[in-house]
Scaffold this motif. Structure first.
Motif: not given
Length: 453
Positions: A306-317, A345-351
């Motif tokens: 819903a908001n592409p500006q909110v992002r989290w770095p991830a890895r393919v496990s 929050p609210p700029q960077q919510p948790p997953l």
């Protein structure tokens, strides 16, 4: 009607027809010819870029819902009444590792532990007593055997005297009876000593059973208390304080907050390009990919749908469930470490569980390729300007397309001038006014190289 009148009427009609036809012929002859349009192929201006092999990043996208890597379903192993419930044991609350969150009434389990301990202590006492009796019997048997030796020596002396007549038969019989009694005493003690090992084995078996019962009672007592094994977020709660619960009943569900996971489906061709796995067969269904592919080479990031500006770095496990032969896709599992500790929050919510996100994965391509804007590909063809500034239509084969870029596998050579504008109609051989577009050339190279997702 008379014959002269009929002839006159025919002449009038024929004259009218002749006049009408003459008028039509005159109008057609006087109509001006169509206006001559100048040849516009000499006037069409087009922007071009030079085809060149560029380094680029292969990208793949997928969507999925967030799930915790670890989920704790607290199920009652024993029944009883809830005597303690942590105030924070409500959906959405965070609880630290080691916190006591719930407790079932432990009274009857404490009594069971005490009874098992008493039973075990009694058996231990019996074992020690029997072992001591074994030592005592062995010592007594040694003494009785010495007495038997003396009695047999005395019997031998009495029989010698009786044979010479120096001792009466009555005295001999008395010594025989005394010797037999001593032998019986030794045999009785020996039999007793032989029975003790089996009695000890029986007591030790009872002791093992008592220890098992004690361990079970202690396990049941421990099962009355629920302590958070790691930092958790409560997902749902099914019990209240003072509620009676049964064994096997679900009490609450809590999620670990250390790592969140998302499962996304990636088509096999995209995965092959993503990993540079050209050595894989064309139909790898059933092939165990996980042991052959370097998943660590993939750069990944999650975006809030819903908001592409909110992002989290991830890895393919890992690869989940292998390959789906029906959809021809591979399920990749992406992990995000510490999604709560990095939250602002609210700029960077948790997953959190159930959040719908988009996964973007990228990796540098194994070798440079010719890239063109996707808009420059027209139904499998690319329009180019030849050395005489005339339009040529090149059928091309696409290796892949991603967003606004097309990666050309065959049909286009380095140095050819690719037309960026959409010509309608695009006539083979039409003359062009060619204008190089260095800005578009630079932008294409930048988009191809791109940045990590």
């Amino acid at each position: 009607m008379s014959r002269p009148a009929r002839f006159k009427r025919i002449l009038l009609v024929t004259g009218a027809l002749v006049v009408g036809l003459a008028f039509i012929v005159l109008m057609v002859s006087l109509k001006p010819p169509p206006a001559q349009q100048p040849r516009d192929d000499a006037l069409r201006t087009v922007r071009v870029i030079e085809a060149e092999a560029l380094p680029y990043r292969v990208r793949a996208r997928g969507f999925g819902s967030v799930t915790p890597e670890r989920s704790w379903r607290a199920v009652a192993s024993v029944g009883g009444r809830i005597v303690y419930r942590h105030p924070a044991l409500e959906s959405g609350n965070l609880i630290e590792a080691g916190t006591r969150v719930l407790e079932i009434d432990p009274t009857r389990f404490e009594l069971a532990v005490a009874a098992a301990e008493a039973e075990l202590a009694g058996i231990e006492t019996e074992i020690r007593q029997l072992e001591q009796e074994k030592e005592n019997t062995a010592d007594l048997l040694a003494l009785e055997r010495q007495r038997l030796t003396l009695a047999e020596q005395e019997l031998d002396r009495v029989e010698r005297l009786a044979r010479t007549g120096a001792l009466s038969q009555t005295r001999r019989d008395e010594q025989v009876r005394a010797t037999l009694q001593q032998r019986q005493a030794v045999q009785s003690l020996d039999n007793r000593l032989r029975l003790i090992p089996s009695q000890l084995d029986h007591l030790r078996a009872r002791r093992d059973g008592a220890r098992t019962a004690l361990e079970q009672a202690r396990e049941d007592l421990a099962d009355t208390r629920f302590t958070a094994p790691y930092d958790i977020r409560v997902h749902q709660t099914e019990v209240e304080l003072h509620q009676q619960v049964r064994s096997g009943e679900l009490l609450f569900v809590a999620d670990g907050i250390e790592t969140a996971e998302v499962v996304v489906q990636v088509p096999i061709p995209q995965l092959r390009q993503l990993l540079g796995a050209a050595e894989l067969p064309a139909d790898p269904v059933g092939l165990e990919l996980a042991g052959r592919l370097n998943l660590e080479s993939i750069e990944a990031v999650l975006h809030l749908s819903a908001n592409p500006q909110v992002r989290w770095p991830a890895r393919v496990s890992r690869i989940a469930s292998g390959i789906d032969p029906r959809t021809r896709t591979v399920q990749l599992v992406l992990s995000v470490a510490d999604p709560w500790r990095s939250a602002r929050p609210p700029q960077q919510p948790p997953l959190v569980r159930g959040m719908y996100v988009e996964a973007v994965m990228a990796v540098p391509a194994a070798e440079p390729r010719i890239l063109v804007p996707l808009a420059a590909v027209h139904q499998g063809e690319v329009h180019v300007a030849d050395a005489d500034d005339r339009l040529r239509r090149r059928p091309v084969e696409l290796l892949l397309s991603q967003r606004d870029l097309a990666v050309i596998a065959a049909g286009l050579e380095p140095g050819e001038r690719v037309i960026l504008d959409d010509l309608a109609p695009a006539i083979e051989g039409m003359r062009l006014r060619v204008v190089p577009d260095p800005e578009a050339q630079r932008a294409l190279a930048e988009r191809a190289a791109g940045a990590a997702p």
